[in-house]
Structures are given as C-alpha cells and as structure tokens.
Write a protein that holds these residues in place. Structure first.
Motif, PDB file in Angstrom:
ATOM      1  N   PHE A 255       4.019 -36.052 -21.904  1.00 16.85           N
ATOM      2  CA  PHE A 255       4.549 -34.935 -22.706  1.00 16.85           C
ATOM      3  C   PHE A 255       5.494 -34.095 -21.849  1.00 16.85           C
ATOM      4  O   PHE A 255       5.275 -33.904 -20.645  1.00 16.85           O
ATOM      5  CB  PHE A 255       3.391 -34.061 -23.203  1.00 16.85           C
ATOM      6  CG  PHE A 255       3.841 -32.804 -23.899  1.00 16.85           C
ATOM      7  CD1 PHE A 255       4.180 -32.821 -25.240  1.00 16.85           C
ATOM      8  CD2 PHE A 255       3.931 -31.599 -23.207  1.00 16.85           C
ATOM      9  CE1 PHE A 255       4.592 -31.668 -25.892  1.00 16.85           C
ATOM     10  CE2 PHE A 255       4.346 -30.436 -23.842  1.00 16.85           C
ATOM     11  CZ  PHE A 255       4.676 -30.471 -25.197  1.00 16.85           C
ATOM     12  N   SER A 256       6.554 -33.604 -22.515  1.00 15.09           N
ATOM     13  CA  SER A 256       7.431 -32.629 -21.864  1.00 15.09           C
ATOM     14  C   SER A 256       8.008 -31.708 -22.933  1.00 15.09           C
ATOM     15  O   SER A 256       8.237 -32.132 -24.074  1.00 15.09           O
ATOM     16  CB  SER A 256       8.555 -33.333 -21.094  1.00 15.09           C
ATOM     17  OG  SER A 256       9.468 -33.942 -21.982  1.00 15.09           O
ATOM     18  N   ALA A 257       8.213 -30.449 -22.575  1.00  9.26           N
ATOM     19  CA  ALA A 257       8.842 -29.454 -23.455  1.00  9.26           C
ATOM     20  C   ALA A 257       9.870 -28.701 -22.622  1.00  9.26           C
ATOM     21  O   ALA A 257       9.519 -28.033 -21.650  1.00  9.26           O
ATOM     22  CB  ALA A 257       7.799 -28.505 -24.028  1.00  9.26           C
ATOM     23  N   VAL A 258      11.157 -28.867 -23.001  1.00  5.99           N
ATOM     24  CA  VAL A 258      12.239 -28.246 -22.240  1.00  5.99           C
ATOM     25  C   VAL A 258      13.155 -27.511 -23.204  1.00  5.99           C
ATOM     26  O   VAL A 258      13.174 -27.772 -24.425  1.00  5.99           O
ATOM     27  CB  VAL A 258      13.029 -29.308 -21.452  1.00  5.99           C
ATOM     28  CG1 VAL A 258      12.147 -30.019 -20.450  1.00  5.99           C
ATOM     29  CG2 VAL A 258      13.678 -30.322 -22.386  1.00  5.99           C
ATOM     30  N   TYR A 259      13.899 -26.586 -22.691  1.00  8.44           N
ATOM     31  CA  TYR A 259      14.923 -25.928 -23.489  1.00  8.44           C
ATOM     32  C   TYR A 259      16.050 -26.926 -23.731  1.00  8.44           C
ATOM     33  O   TYR A 259      16.509 -27.611 -22.811  1.00  8.44           O
ATOM     34  CB  TYR A 259      15.438 -24.677 -22.783  1.00  8.44           C
ATOM     35  CG  TYR A 259      14.399 -23.578 -22.730  1.00  8.44           C
ATOM     36  CD1 TYR A 259      14.004 -22.925 -23.898  1.00  8.44           C
ATOM     37  CD2 TYR A 259      13.824 -23.193 -21.517  1.00  8.44           C
ATOM     38  CE1 TYR A 259      13.047 -21.917 -23.848  1.00  8.44           C
ATOM     39  CE2 TYR A 259      12.870 -22.197 -21.472  1.00  8.44           C
ATOM     40  CZ  TYR A 259      12.475 -21.559 -22.640  1.00  8.44           C
ATOM     41  OH  TYR A 259      11.526 -20.585 -22.615  1.00  8.44           O
ATOM     42  N   THR A 260      16.491 -27.036 -24.988  1.00  6.75           N
ATOM     43  CA  THR A 260      17.471 -28.037 -25.384  1.00  6.75           C
ATOM     44  C   THR A 260      18.740 -27.895 -24.565  1.00  6.75           C
ATOM     45  O   THR A 260      19.264 -26.795 -24.384  1.00  6.75           O
ATOM     46  CB  THR A 260      17.786 -27.916 -26.881  1.00  6.75           C
ATOM     47  OG1 THR A 260      16.557 -28.011 -27.614  1.00  6.75           O
ATOM     48  CG2 THR A 260      18.730 -29.007 -27.336  1.00  6.75           C
ATOM     49  N   GLY A 261      19.251 -29.042 -24.102  1.00  4.17           N
ATOM     50  CA  GLY A 261      20.467 -29.050 -23.308  1.00  4.17           C
ATOM     51  C   GLY A 261      20.226 -28.852 -21.834  1.00  4.17           C
ATOM     52  O   GLY A 261      21.156 -28.925 -21.033  1.00  4.17           O
ATOM     53  N   THR A 262      18.996 -28.547 -21.458  1.00  4.86           N
ATOM     54  CA  THR A 262      18.633 -28.379 -20.055  1.00  4.86           C
ATOM     55  C   THR A 262      17.359 -29.161 -19.799  1.00  4.86           C
ATOM     56  O   THR A 262      16.744 -29.704 -20.717  1.00  4.86           O
ATOM     57  CB  THR A 262      18.386 -26.901 -19.708  1.00  4.86           C
ATOM     58  OG1 THR A 262      17.161 -26.485 -20.312  1.00  4.86           O
ATOM     59  CG2 THR A 262      19.518 -26.026 -20.202  1.00  4.86           C
ATOM     60  N   GLU A 263      16.959 -29.214 -18.575  1.00  9.23           N
ATOM     61  CA  GLU A 263      15.677 -29.812 -18.236  1.00  9.23           C
ATOM     62  C   GLU A 263      14.727 -28.743 -17.738  1.00  9.23           C
ATOM     63  O   GLU A 263      13.768 -29.032 -17.006  1.00  9.23           O
ATOM     64  CB  GLU A 263      15.862 -30.907 -17.180  1.00  9.23           C
ATOM     65  CG  GLU A 263      16.521 -32.168 -17.696  1.00  9.23           C
ATOM     66  CD  GLU A 263      15.754 -32.789 -18.869  1.00  9.23           C
ATOM     67  OE1 GLU A 263      14.502 -32.884 -18.775  1.00  9.23           O
ATOM     68  OE2 GLU A 263      16.393 -33.150 -19.874  1.00  9.23           O
ATOM     69  N   GLU A 264      14.977 -27.481 -18.175  1.00  6.70           N
ATOM     70  CA  GLU A 264      14.106 -26.375 -17.797  1.00  6.70           C
ATOM     71  C   GLU A 264      12.870 -26.394 -18.672  1.00  6.70           C
ATOM     72  O   GLU A 264      12.965 -26.341 -19.902  1.00  6.70           O
ATOM     73  CB  GLU A 264      14.854 -25.047 -17.949  1.00  6.70           C
ATOM     74  CG  GLU A 264      14.008 -23.841 -17.555  1.00  6.70           C
ATOM     75  CD  GLU A 264      14.733 -22.529 -17.811  1.00  6.70           C
ATOM     76  OE1 GLU A 264      14.093 -21.472 -17.674  1.00  6.70           O
ATOM     77  OE2 GLU A 264      15.940 -22.575 -18.169  1.00  6.70           O
ATOM     78  N   ALA A 265      11.698 -26.469 -18.064  1.00  5.28           N
ATOM     79  CA  ALA A 265      10.458 -26.558 -18.821  1.00  5.28           C
ATOM     80  C   ALA A 265      10.172 -25.233 -19.527  1.00  5.28           C
ATOM     81  O   ALA A 265      10.445 -24.156 -19.009  1.00  5.28           O
ATOM     82  CB  ALA A 265       9.307 -26.919 -17.893  1.00  5.28           C
ATOM     83  N   VAL A 266       9.609 -25.345 -20.727  1.00  5.36           N
ATOM     84  CA  VAL A 266       9.204 -24.168 -21.489  1.00  5.36           C
ATOM     85  C   VAL A 266       7.892 -23.679 -20.903  1.00  5.36           C
ATOM     86  O   VAL A 266       6.893 -24.416 -20.894  1.00  5.36           O
ATOM     87  CB  VAL A 266       9.039 -24.518 -22.981  1.00  5.36           C
ATOM     88  CG1 VAL A 266       8.588 -23.285 -23.757  1.00  5.36           C
ATOM     89  CG2 VAL A 266      10.345 -25.061 -23.537  1.00  5.36           C
ATOM     90  N   PRO A 267       7.808 -22.475 -20.408  1.00  2.00           N
ATOM     91  CA  PRO A 267       6.591 -21.994 -19.749  1.00  2.00           C
ATOM     92  C   PRO A 267       5.397 -21.979 -20.710  1.00  2.00           C
ATOM     93  O   PRO A 267       5.513 -21.536 -21.851  1.00  2.00           O
ATOM     94  CB  PRO A 267       6.962 -20.579 -19.290  1.00  2.00           C
ATOM     95  CG  PRO A 267       8.456 -20.535 -19.280  1.00  2.00           C
ATOM     96  CD  PRO A 267       8.903 -21.464 -20.371  1.00  2.00           C
ATOM     97  N   GLY A 268       4.267 -22.465 -20.216  1.00  2.00           N
ATOM     98  CA  GLY A 268       3.020 -22.369 -20.971  1.00  2.00           C
ATOM     99  C   GLY A 268       2.864 -23.392 -22.078  1.00  2.00           C
ATOM    100  O   GLY A 268       1.798 -23.461 -22.703  1.00  2.00           O
ATOM    101  N   LEU A 269       3.874 -24.209 -22.377  1.00  2.00           N
ATOM    102  CA  LEU A 269       3.791 -25.178 -23.470  1.00  2.00           C
ATOM    103  C   LEU A 269       3.386 -26.531 -22.879  1.00  2.00           C
ATOM    104  O   LEU A 269       4.147 -27.148 -22.136  1.00  2.00           O
ATOM    105  CB  LEU A 269       5.141 -25.285 -24.191  1.00  2.00           C
ATOM    106  CG  LEU A 269       5.125 -25.974 -25.562  1.00  2.00           C
ATOM    107  CD1 LEU A 269       4.180 -25.264 -26.509  1.00  2.00           C
ATOM    108  CD2 LEU A 269       6.534 -26.009 -26.150  1.00  2.00           C
ATOM    109  N   THR A 270       2.179 -26.978 -23.199  1.00  2.00           N
ATOM    110  CA  THR A 270       1.636 -28.222 -22.650  1.00  2.00           C
ATOM    111  C   THR A 270       1.246 -29.158 -23.776  1.00  2.00           C
ATOM    112  O   THR A 270       1.255 -28.793 -24.953  1.00  2.00           O
ATOM    113  CB  THR A 270       0.405 -27.942 -21.774  1.00  2.00           C
ATOM    114  OG1 THR A 270      -0.639 -27.423 -22.613  1.00  2.00           O
ATOM    115  CG2 THR A 270       0.732 -26.944 -20.672  1.00  2.00           C
ATOM    116  N   ALA A 271       0.872 -30.391 -23.398  1.00  2.00           N
ATOM    117  CA  ALA A 271       0.452 -31.377 -24.405  1.00  2.00           C
ATOM    118  C   ALA A 271      -0.799 -30.906 -25.128  1.00  2.00           C
ATOM    119  O   ALA A 271      -0.977 -31.169 -26.321  1.00  2.00           O
ATOM    120  CB  ALA A 271       0.202 -32.730 -23.731  1.00  2.00           C
TER     121      ALA A 271
END
Length: 750
Positions: A102-118
């Motif tokens: 699982f991964s959650a990033v801001y669209t257009g970047t590879e910056e992970a969304v804080p606190g959002l996990t599988a």
C-alpha cells in the motif's frame, strides 16, 4: 471526498480505467460487464482484502474470487480529492498476499500522505470502519439492500439518542458483562470458578494419594526383602548346576580325544593300503575314466547296430541296381535316358506335324485342279461356243498335274506316319504320354539306386569312424588304468580297478572328514572350557533342572527389578505430591478464593439482568432521528404512500402508511418496497453517521423499482449528489432514459 479515476487489474478487469465526475455518475454496463467488480475494487482499495477469509460451500473468498483472469498480479490505483488535496492510492501484491502492498501519496509527487496507512485508509477517508461502510454508502452489491446489525453501527446510531453522545453500545456493555461472567464461569469446566473447584479437587486427591502411597511403599519394601532372599538361594543352585555341567563337559572332552585318535589310526591304515597299489589319480579323473568305459560299451552296441544297418543298406542297394537296369536305355544314365526320350518326342511331334501337312496337301491339290478344269471348260464353252476347246484341254492337263502332286503328298504322309510309329515301337510304348512316363520312371529308379549307394557309403564311413574311436578310447583307458593297476589287460579288469580306486578314494575322504570333524569337536569342547577330568567330590543335583533354575532366577530378578522400580516410583510420587501440611494450607486458601469468586459471579448475573431490563426500556426510543430521516426518504421514494419507518436494535425495518394503525414488517412488503425501505435506511445512515461524506456507490440498487419509483429515486439521488459524489451502476437503459437531458450528470458506459 471525491473519486477522480480508478485503474484496476482485478477479476475480469485488466488495466481497466474509470474516469468519474462530480455529483451523480450514471454508469451503464450489461450483465457481466464488470459493475460488481468495480464496486468490490472500490471497497478493496479502501479497506484491503481479508487474507484470512476462506472459501466455503457456495461462497468464494474475495482473494480467490477477484484474482485477475489474465494471470497478472492483483493491483490498482485510485486518484481522489480529500481534505482539499489530490491524493493517489496504490495497492498491489506483497509476497503471496493480494493487495498487501500500500502507498498513499499526493498526486503528481511521491510525497507520502501523513498518517494514511493500509490499516486505517478506509476509516480515515470515509470516517467509518468497514462494517458501517458496508451497511451505508456501499449499497446493493449482490442485489441485497437489507441492513444487518453491527456493534460499531449500533454505537453510532445510539449516539443519535437525545444526549447526542454515547461511547459504548448496549451490545458492547452486555458483551463486557458477559465476558466477565464467563471469565468466572462458562460451564462446568471453563472459568475461574471451575478452575478453583478443579484445583481444590486436585488438592483433595493429592492428600488421598499421599495416604495410598505410604501404604503401597510399606508393601513394596516387604516384597523386595523376600525376593532378595529367593534370588540368593537360586544363585547358589545355579552355581551347583554349573559345577555339574563342567564335570560333564570334561568327560565329553576326554571321550572326544579318544575318538580323534581312533579316526587318525583308521586314516593311516587306508593311506598305507593306497601306497601298496601306487598313487591313485584324482577322483574326477577316475569318474571320467568310468564314463569312458561306459562310452566304450555304448560304442560296441552302436557298432553291432551299425553292422546290421550296413548289411541291410547293401541289400537295398543291390535291389535298386537291379530295378534300375532297362534294355531300352542301354548303358545310359538317367540324365542321358531323359535326353534321348526328349529327342525322340521332338522327332515324333515333328514327323506327325509333317504328315498332317502332306495329308492336307494330298486332298487340296486335286480339288484345286478339278476346280480349275471346270472353270476352264466353262470359259471355253462360253467364248468358243463348244464344249471341247483349248481352255478345257489346258484345265485337264493342270488337273492331271495336281492329281499327281496329291498322290506324291499322300505317299509322303504314309512314310512320315510309319517313321513316327517306329519311334514309339523302339521304346515299346503306344503314345507319347507313355514315352514321357517311361522316362520319368527310369529317372526315379536310377535316383533310388544312387540314394541306396550314398546310404551304403554313409553307413560304412560311420562304422569306420566308430571303430577308430573305440580302438583309441580303449587304448587310452588301458594306459590310464595301468598307472595304478598295471596287471589289467581287458575292459572288465578296467571296471574293477576303477571301482576299487573310487571306493578307496571315497573311504579316504570319509576318513579325512572324520578326523577333521573329531578335531573340530575337540577344539570346540576345549573352547567351552573342557579339559581332562580332575577328581572332585560328588554334588547332589538340585531338584530343578538347569533351565528351570535359570528361568526361576531370571523371573525373580525381573520381579525384584520391577519391585525396585515400583518402589522408587512410589517414593518419587510421594515426594512429587508434596508436603501434607503445605497441601492442607493450600486447600484452605483455595476454599476462600472459591467463595469470593462465587459471590462475584452472583453479582455479575444480577447486573446483566438489570442491563437487559434497561435495554428493553431503551428499545422504545431507539434512534428517533434515524427513524425520522429514513421515513422522509421512504416517503419520497414511494410517492408519499409510506410516511414513517421504525427500526429495532437489530435494524429490522418496518414501514407504515397514513391509514395504518401499526407499521408493517419488511417481510410483509413487496421486494421493491422492501428495497426502498432499506435504501432509505442506508441513505439516512450515510447522512447521519458518515461525517466525511464519502461517495455513495449503488450497484443495481434500483433493479426492483418500478418506473415511477425509479424516477423518484433518481430525483433523491440527484439532490444528495449536490453534497457528495454518487456512483450509480446499472444494467438497464431506463435510468439513462429518465435522466436524458438532465445536467450535472456524468454518463459512462463500460
């Protein structure tokens, strides 16, 4: 939260992409078009896939049901808007676990969304857990709109009661009390109380066991003393048997020594007898010579039979030579005779053909001459007008010539026929066939004579060979026998000498074997401890045999070892059971704890009963806000036919019309009305219990609605779509027709 797009390799979907708009999205696809698969993908992207789920009869776990048909790994991507930011969710395989990565990033970047996990993705994005989501915003998957109870949903609905807050639901409180109650006692074998009762029984049993072990130890010690005395007595008896056995062994050793000396003396005598006649050949050579002697006897018999066969063959040869003689073939072989007959047959056939030709000519020439004369007479008479004329004379002359030619041919035919007859007469036959048979018979007789001659030669050659072999074998046999019996002169003497040599050799072999056997026996007795007997005092044999003594001693030692083992076990068990004073103190302590736990159990049972009574009273006012909003939605969906909804804590719904005295349970409603009732409940739960306003997904949720109520449902969904995204999957064209020309609706077709 709003979904922008989804890309899936999931079930039948292979890198499929779905672009969505704001508000109401109408997505059409025929049966097996992938609607339910997209719905399941949406839920799996939020909450993942339970890898512990297993297939059952009539049911497939999601991890198996949605394995990609293409064989590719299960994976997907979802672009969405959340809290004013665009984010991208990705799930894929991790080892053997589908959707484990699982991964959650801001669209257009590879910056992970804080606190959002599988683990918390679905709950953060929708505001509720999987149980509430499946009973609210995830509508109609599999064609079932009914709502079932769940602890989390019950807690959220209960929070809608007058206070507006409630941290714990009735079911959780009841579960906690029942858990405490069960911790103390579930049944006769599970819980703190049964465990204390068991420990108390174990302490009582240990005290009883100590008393039993003390008595058993006393019995075992007495038995060990008696067995030790019996073992010593039997050991002394075994020693007596061994002394007697040694005396018997020494006697047998002396006897074996005497027998060895006698065997050696007999062997020396036989060897001396052998030296008197000269050294004997090997036994195999003697046996081979006996075989040669028997072969000579066979050869003599064969020579007698061969001589008789020779005489018989010579007689046959004489008879065959007489039969082969024939004066018609003087001095000829059968080949020459056959050739002569073939030539005679050829001459006969040639002469016979010539005679036939001349016979035909003797008749044909006069006929032709006569015909010519007649023709000439007719021609002369016609031309000259008179019978006697020159043509007639010419025709007559030619007739005379042909008549003479016919006579000459007739004479020649007779001559050729006489010549053919003489050919047959020479061989004294009547026809060519008989002549051919004569030649064949002559050939058979000659060949029979030749075969008889060959047979005579073969038999004579065989007799000569057998005679030579007999003479050679007889000479070789006599030469061999003379090596150890020079006085032998005939075959009878050879037979006697060979028999005497074999018998003497056999006796020598037996004597040597006897000496070797006696020597081994003496060595064996010596190895056993045997020797020359010494004078010893007489010992009285015990009443038991040695075997009986050994068995009795072994049994006594076995029983003594078993008794020692039992005694040690009993002592160990007594030590393991523990000190009697400590066990008594432990019993008092356990009895006090048991009384306290039983008192707690009774108090919890009273509290649980009181909770049930309180819950029965709260059933009368369960979530009026949910009932009110569900009733409003149902009124709109049914065109004001049904005005109110009533739900119990199990979320079993009932609907009432204006004229109804009491609401009707959903089981009494039609399928379409029941679906409208539960759709109203689900939409009300979405509005009251889902703070994040996630997209509402409906999978063929309007399939059982008639056209009028379907239009009413679409109107309600369009109104709700102003505040949150709505995804309506359908396999029918009527929803699209009803929304034709309507703005703010995104229409898609899979």
């Amino acid at each position: 939260m709003k979904i922008r797009s989804m890309t899936a390799t999931f079930g039948k979907l292979d890198h499929a992409r779905l672009e969505l708009g704001d508000g109401l999205n109408l997505i059409y696809a025929p049966n097996e078009g992938g609607k339910s698969t997209w719905a399941a993908f949406w839920k799996a992207m939020l909450y993942g896939i339970d890898t512990r789920d297993r297939d059952k009869k009539g049911y497939l776990a999601d991890k198996n049901r949605y394995q990609p048909w293409s064989g590719a790994p299960m994976e997907g991507t979802m672009d969405l808007e959340w809290q004013g930011r665009d984010i991208t969710l990705r799930r894929g395989p991790k080892g053997s676990a589908p959707f484990g990565a699982f991964s959650a990033v801001y669209t257009g970047t590879e910056e992970a969304v804080p606190g959002l996990t599988a683990a918390n993705c679905g709950e953060l994005l929708t505001g509720v857990g999987r149980e509430v989501f499946e009973r609210s915003a995830f509508i109609g998957s599999g064609g079932d709109l009914a709502v079932t109870a769940a602890p989390e949903l019950e807690r959220r609905i209960a929070a809608l009661v007058s206070s507006g807050e409630e941290d714990v639901s009735y079911s959780q409180t009841e579960g906690r009390l029942r858990e405490w109650l069960n911790r103390r006692k579930v049944n006769r074998s599970v819980g703190l109380i049964p465990r204390l009762e068991g420990e108390l029984r174990e302490v009582d049993q240990a005290l009883e066991q100590l008393e039993e072990l003390s008595g058993r130890i006393a019995l075992l010690e007495g038995e060990r003393t008696a067995l030790s005395a019996r073992r010593d007595l039997l050991a002394a008896e075994r020693a007596t048997h061994r002394r007697l056995a040694q005396r018997e062994l020494d006697r047998r050793f002396a006897q074996a020594r005497e027998e060895l000396e006698a065997a050696r003396s007999q062997l020396a005598t036989l060897e001396g007898e052998t030296a008197k006649y000269g050294p004997l050949p090997d036994k195999d050579l003697l046996k081979k010579a006996q075989g040669e002697l028997q072969y000579l006897k066979v050869l003599d018999e064969e020579l007698r039979q061969g001589e008789a066969a020779r005489k018989e063959a010579e007689e046959v040869y004489v008879q065959a030579q007489i039969a082969a003689q024939d004066d018609r073939f003087p001095g000829m072989t059968w080949e020459e005779g056959v050739q002569a007959v073939q030539k005679a047959l050829s001459d006969y056939n040639t002469g016979l053909a010539t005679a036939r030709v001349k016979g035909m000519a003797s008749k044909l020439f006069p006929a032709l001459g006569l015909l010519f004369a007649l023709i000439a007479g007719v021609v002369g008479g016609v031309r000259e007008g008179q019978l006697l004329s020159y043509p007639l004379y010419a025709g007559g002359f030619i007739f005379l010539l042909t008549l003479m030619a016919g006579f000459v041919n007739h004479t020649g035919r007779r001559a050729w026929e006489d010549r053919c007859a003489k050919l047959l007469e020479r061989y004294r036959v009547q026809s060519p066939q008989e002549l051919e048979e004569l030649a064949q018979d002559y050939r058979r007789r000659c060949q029979a004579a030749e075969e008889a001659a060959r047979q005579v030669r073969t038999i004579r050659g065989t007799l000569s060979d057998r005679q030579a072999r007999r003479d050679n074998s007889r000479t070789d046999l006599l030469d061999f026998v003379h090596t150890f019996s020079p006085q032998v002169t005939d075959l009878f003497g050879c037979s006697a000498a060979l028999s005497r040599g074999l018998n003497l050799d056999h006796e020598l072999s037996l004597a040597r074997e006897r000496v070797e056997e006696r020597r081994r026996r003496l060595d064996d007795l010596e190895a056993q401890g045997g020797g020359l007997p010494e004078p010893v005092g007489e010992a009285e044999p015990p009443a038991r045999t040695p075997e009986e003594t050994e068995r009795a001693l072994a049994e006594t030692e076995r029983r003594l070892a078993q008794t020692d083992q039992d005694l040690n076990q009993a002592l160990g068990q007594r030590k393991a059971v523990g000190d009697p004073a400590a066990l008594a103190a432990r019993r008092e302590e356990l009895a006090a704890q048991l009384d306290r736990r039983q008192e707690e159990y009774r108090a919890l049972a009273v509290a649980l009963e009181a909770l049930k009574e309180a819950n029965a009273q709260l059933q009368q006012r369960f979530s009026p806000e949910l009932n009110r909003l569900s009733g409003q939605y149902l009124a709109r969906l049914t065109g004001q036919r049904y005005q109110s909804v009533a739900l119990n804590r199990e979320l079993e719904g009932a609907a009432a019309r204006i004229e109804d005295v009491s609401p009707r349970n959903a089981l009494f409603l039609s399928r379409g009305t029941a679906d409208q009732l539960y759709l109203s409940v689900r939409l009300a739960v979405c509005g009251l219990c889902l703070p994040e306003k996630p997209p509402i997904l409906l999978d063929d949720a309007l399939a059982a609605f008639d056209d009028r109520r379907m239009v009413l449902a679409l109107e309600l969904l369009k109104e709700l779509a102003r505040e949150q995204q709505v995804l309506l999957f359908t396999c029918q064209r009527r929803e699209g027709a009803a929304l034709e020309g309507t703005s703010a609706v995104t229409r898609l077709e899979l």
